[in-house]
Design a protein around this motif. Sequence first.
Motif, PDB file in Angstrom:
ATOM      1  N   PHE A   1      45.492  44.681  41.315  1.00 20.74           N
ATOM      2  CA  PHE A   1      45.176  44.239  39.954  1.00 20.74           C
ATOM      3  C   PHE A   1      43.973  43.308  39.946  1.00 20.74           C
ATOM      4  O   PHE A   1      43.035  43.483  39.155  1.00 20.74           O
ATOM      5  CB  PHE A   1      46.396  43.540  39.358  1.00 20.74           C
ATOM      6  CG  PHE A   1      46.088  42.702  38.161  1.00 20.74           C
ATOM      7  CD1 PHE A   1      45.921  43.275  36.915  1.00 20.74           C
ATOM      8  CD2 PHE A   1      45.946  41.323  38.285  1.00 20.74           C
ATOM      9  CE1 PHE A   1      45.624  42.500  35.802  1.00 20.74           C
ATOM     10  CE2 PHE A   1      45.650  40.543  37.190  1.00 20.74           C
ATOM     11  CZ  PHE A   1      45.486  41.126  35.943  1.00 20.74           C
ATOM     12  N   SER A   2      43.943  42.305  40.804  1.00 20.43           N
ATOM     13  CA  SER A   2      42.857  41.329  40.756  1.00 20.43           C
ATOM     14  C   SER A   2      41.523  41.943  41.156  1.00 20.43           C
ATOM     15  O   SER A   2      40.471  41.457  40.736  1.00 20.43           O
ATOM     16  CB  SER A   2      43.175  40.109  41.630  1.00 20.43           C
ATOM     17  OG  SER A   2      43.389  40.468  42.980  1.00 20.43           O
ATOM     18  N   ASN A   3      41.535  43.023  41.934  1.00 15.24           N
ATOM     19  CA  ASN A   3      40.295  43.728  42.245  1.00 15.24           C
ATOM     20  C   ASN A   3      39.637  44.314  41.004  1.00 15.24           C
ATOM     21  O   ASN A   3      38.438  44.614  41.016  1.00 15.24           O
ATOM     22  CB  ASN A   3      40.562  44.865  43.238  1.00 15.24           C
ATOM     23  CG  ASN A   3      40.531  44.399  44.676  1.00 15.24           C
ATOM     24  OD1 ASN A   3      40.058  43.307  44.976  1.00 15.24           O
ATOM     25  ND2 ASN A   3      41.039  45.232  45.576  1.00 15.24           N
ATOM     26  N   ALA A   4      40.402  44.481  39.950  1.00 12.39           N
ATOM     27  CA  ALA A   4      39.898  45.152  38.746  1.00 12.39           C
ATOM     28  C   ALA A   4      39.478  44.192  37.646  1.00 12.39           C
ATOM     29  O   ALA A   4      39.140  44.629  36.545  1.00 12.39           O
ATOM     30  CB  ALA A   4      40.977  46.099  38.206  1.00 12.39           C
ATOM     31  N   ILE A   5      39.446  42.899  37.913  1.00  8.17           N
ATOM     32  CA  ILE A   5      39.227  41.928  36.847  1.00  8.17           C
ATOM     33  C   ILE A   5      37.817  42.008  36.258  1.00  8.17           C
ATOM     34  O   ILE A   5      37.622  41.912  35.045  1.00  8.17           O
ATOM     35  CB  ILE A   5      39.523  40.507  37.339  1.00  8.17           C
ATOM     36  CG1 ILE A   5      41.001  40.386  37.712  1.00  8.17           C
ATOM     37  CG2 ILE A   5      39.165  39.475  36.265  1.00  8.17           C
ATOM     38  CD1 ILE A   5      41.947  40.811  36.621  1.00  8.17           C
TER      39      ILE A   5
ATOM     40  N   LEU B   1      37.529  44.789  33.856  1.00 12.98           N
ATOM     41  CA  LEU B   1      38.430  44.522  32.734  1.00 12.98           C
ATOM     42  C   LEU B   1      37.781  43.540  31.772  1.00 12.98           C
ATOM     43  O   LEU B   1      37.838  43.708  30.539  1.00 12.98           O
ATOM     44  CB  LEU B   1      39.763  43.976  33.248  1.00 12.98           C
ATOM     45  CG  LEU B   1      40.835  43.716  32.189  1.00 12.98           C
ATOM     46  CD1 LEU B   1      41.259  45.014  31.512  1.00 12.98           C
ATOM     47  CD2 LEU B   1      42.048  43.016  32.812  1.00 12.98           C
ATOM     48  N   ALA B   2      37.132  42.506  32.307  1.00 14.27           N
ATOM     49  CA  ALA B   2      36.405  41.563  31.458  1.00 14.27           C
ATOM     50  C   ALA B   2      35.264  42.259  30.725  1.00 14.27           C
ATOM     51  O   ALA B   2      35.008  41.999  29.540  1.00 14.27           O
ATOM     52  CB  ALA B   2      35.874  40.410  32.302  1.00 14.27           C
ATOM     53  N   GLU B   3      34.559  43.146  31.417  1.00 17.34           N
ATOM     54  CA  GLU B   3      33.476  43.909  30.782  1.00 17.34           C
ATOM     55  C   GLU B   3      34.007  44.727  29.616  1.00 17.34           C
ATOM     56  O   GLU B   3      33.434  44.718  28.517  1.00 17.34           O
ATOM     57  CB  GLU B   3      32.821  44.833  31.812  1.00 17.34           C
ATOM     58  CG  GLU B   3      31.986  45.967  31.251  1.00 17.34           C
ATOM     59  CD  GLU B   3      30.709  45.523  30.560  1.00 17.34           C
ATOM     60  OE1 GLU B   3      30.137  46.329  29.802  1.00 17.34           O
ATOM     61  OE2 GLU B   3      30.269  44.377  30.772  1.00 17.34           O
TER      62      GLU B   3
ATOM     63  N   ALA C   1      48.289  35.648  32.453  1.00 20.64           N
ATOM     64  CA  ALA C   1      47.351  34.548  32.223  1.00 20.64           C
ATOM     65  C   ALA C   1      45.920  34.993  32.523  1.00 20.64           C
ATOM     66  O   ALA C   1      44.974  34.620  31.811  1.00 20.64           O
ATOM     67  CB  ALA C   1      47.724  33.345  33.083  1.00 20.64           C
ATOM     68  N   ILE C   2      45.758  35.776  33.583  1.00 22.21           N
ATOM     69  CA  ILE C   2      44.422  36.274  33.917  1.00 22.21           C
ATOM     70  C   ILE C   2      43.913  37.209  32.833  1.00 22.21           C
ATOM     71  O   ILE C   2      42.752  37.147  32.411  1.00 22.21           O
ATOM     72  CB  ILE C   2      44.445  36.965  35.288  1.00 22.21           C
ATOM     73  CG1 ILE C   2      44.749  35.949  36.389  1.00 22.21           C
ATOM     74  CG2 ILE C   2      43.123  37.670  35.569  1.00 22.21           C
ATOM     75  CD1 ILE C   2      44.945  36.566  37.757  1.00 22.21           C
ATOM     76  N   ASN C   3      44.780  38.085  32.356  1.00 23.46           N
ATOM     77  CA  ASN C   3      44.384  38.988  31.274  1.00 23.46           C
ATOM     78  C   ASN C   3      43.934  38.202  30.049  1.00 23.46           C
ATOM     79  O   ASN C   3      42.906  38.517  29.428  1.00 23.46           O
ATOM     80  CB  ASN C   3      45.551  39.898  30.892  1.00 23.46           C
ATOM     81  CG  ASN C   3      45.973  40.812  32.016  1.00 23.46           C
ATOM     82  OD1 ASN C   3      45.178  41.145  32.892  1.00 23.46           O
ATOM     83  ND2 ASN C   3      47.236  41.212  32.011  1.00 23.46           N
ATOM     84  N   ARG C   4      44.693  37.176  29.713  1.00 21.96           N
ATOM     85  CA  ARG C   4      44.343  36.352  28.558  1.00 21.96           C
ATOM     86  C   ARG C   4      42.982  35.701  28.759  1.00 21.96           C
ATOM     87  O   ARG C   4      42.180  35.608  27.827  1.00 21.96           O
ATOM     88  CB  ARG C   4      45.415  35.291  28.341  1.00 21.96           C
ATOM     89  CG  ARG C   4      45.239  34.476  27.060  1.00 21.96           C
ATOM     90  CD  ARG C   4      46.318  33.413  26.931  1.00 21.96           C
ATOM     91  NE  ARG C   4      47.652  33.989  27.069  1.00 21.96           N
ATOM     92  CZ  ARG C   4      48.494  33.699  28.064  1.00 21.96           C
ATOM     93  NH1 ARG C   4      48.127  32.863  29.026  1.00 21.96           N
ATOM     94  NH2 ARG C   4      49.681  34.252  28.111  1.00 21.96           N
ATOM     95  N   ALA C   5      42.717  35.255  29.980  1.00 16.35           N
ATOM     96  CA  ALA C   5      41.459  34.556  30.258  1.00 16.35           C
ATOM     97  C   ALA C   5      40.245  35.458  30.056  1.00 16.35           C
ATOM     98  O   ALA C   5      39.169  34.977  29.675  1.00 16.35           O
ATOM     99  CB  ALA C   5      41.474  34.005  31.686  1.00 16.35           C
TER     100      ALA C   5
END
Length: 553
Positions: A75-79, A82-84, A113-117
């Motif tokens: 999941f964190s590899n895709a952040i 995801l933000a883009e 929390a990461i998704n929200r950020a």
Amino acid sequence: MPTVSAAVSRALLTCTSEIFGVMGNGNAHFLDAAVRSDFRFTAVRHESAAVTAADAYFRITGKLAIATTTYGAGFSNAITPLAEAAKARIPMVLLTGDQPSTGPRPWDIDQTAINRAVGATTFVVDAQRPMAIAFEAVAHALRERTAVVLAIPYDLVADEAAEEAALTLADFTLDPGYPSAAPELLKQAATTLNGAKRPLLLYGRGARLADAAPAITALADTLGALSSSTVLAPNLLADRHGDLGITGGFSSPETAALIQEADAVLVLGASLNQFTTRFGDLFNDGAHVIQVDVAQAATNPRVDAFIRADAGEMAEALLPLVTPRQDGSRWVQQVQDRLEKTGDQEPGEDIAPDGLLDPRAVARTLDTIIPKNRVVVQDGGHFIGWGPMYWGVPGPHALNLVGTAYQSIGLGLASAVGAGAAAPESTIVLASGDGGFLMGLADLESVIRSVRSGIIVIYNDAAYGAEIHQYGSIGLHEGPMLIPEVDFAAVARGLGAQATKVRTLEDLGGLRDWVAQGSNGVFLVDCRISPEVRAPYMSEVLEANRKAAAVRG
């Protein structure tokens, strides 16, 4: 009864047919259910590529795609992508595993929390309503034009799902409820346009999503106005006479000059970011700028009047309120001789003074070689404008810059994977720099495996070119900005592509022959370009930085 994972898959299959992903513990049961059904699954080699490919697929087709990863590190590899997707307002669903419903394990992180950020909304699946929650996630993504994360707790992936009432996506709210323009605002906009001598209609991706091309064309023709696009909607008006092409840092000098002369500008579905507005220098000080967008408020201080509305509805509502121009008062006819120059860019020399290729000449020559039925995807970097400036595209779907909203690089190869699935009948053209290409190198294999016809162009300056121009030019040490020259052609051949090293324009003959033979497979051209040729849009960045530094004292 189906499992929770199978129920989610069943719901999503009614919404889309495409999945891009990497299998892991958290999504193994979901992918098992998906590939046993009618989903088309494209495996990629890094989780970042899964989200980027789904993003590119939507930008080209306008259809939802699913990205999928496992929990935790997957999941964190895709952040970044995801933000883009969230910042670019791309409807996209990332289906991922998540910590068990009973609580986190030592290796779990707070994914919500990461998704929200980064601006993505999380929907957590349970065993009672897995299909309904999946539909809620899709509806939110489409209605709000954003990325969502659909998370399946690890302890539920293989549990039996409860029986649910029959549902479809149509049972959920999809209408975003954008307001119609108030009558008084419509009249004010029409009065401004009717009184203008040199009206301009500037349209962006919002106009494309609203299918507003016919209404914008009719409005511009009635007013005798010029029109122009952002880089996210090129050729939306299908070669309308009087359309200036791309606005902003990628525009031609004549296009920029004509836009500067506009006395009234109607902006339809464009955010007017710093690059589109040339850091505030796009319009003259006396121009009256009206922005129409679905945002809550004007997105640039240069806007004089803001109307929150759908771009297509606004253009249609204005049509009966504007007065058709007589021939002598039509700006488009007054600048006939200048319109022929709006496609002219600096051609560049074949070889730059340092003995390496001039990237402008490379781009210009490639435009004559690449098949006309092309879909272009761009990575980020100093080279990013050579494609938009020198390559024609058949429509707005065919030029895609995944990464620009978040100012990231390294997403180009994955974008090509999504483009290959979205437009299998077209030749997919990826433009990348050596830095971004190395960052996403794992998915070169994915491109070669999955793209029917693809051309990869590497503008290889053995450096992070944007940093060389932006920071090396002001005296920062260039050591960290340099990259040892890599033989990308050899790497590509090792993975099954055809490839050539290009040091002169004549070296592009191999690509020309490949195109003549049918353009089947993937061909990489590793173009050794000069780091000394500075793009005009980079000069604008440097000048804006200089002015900002002067203001700071």
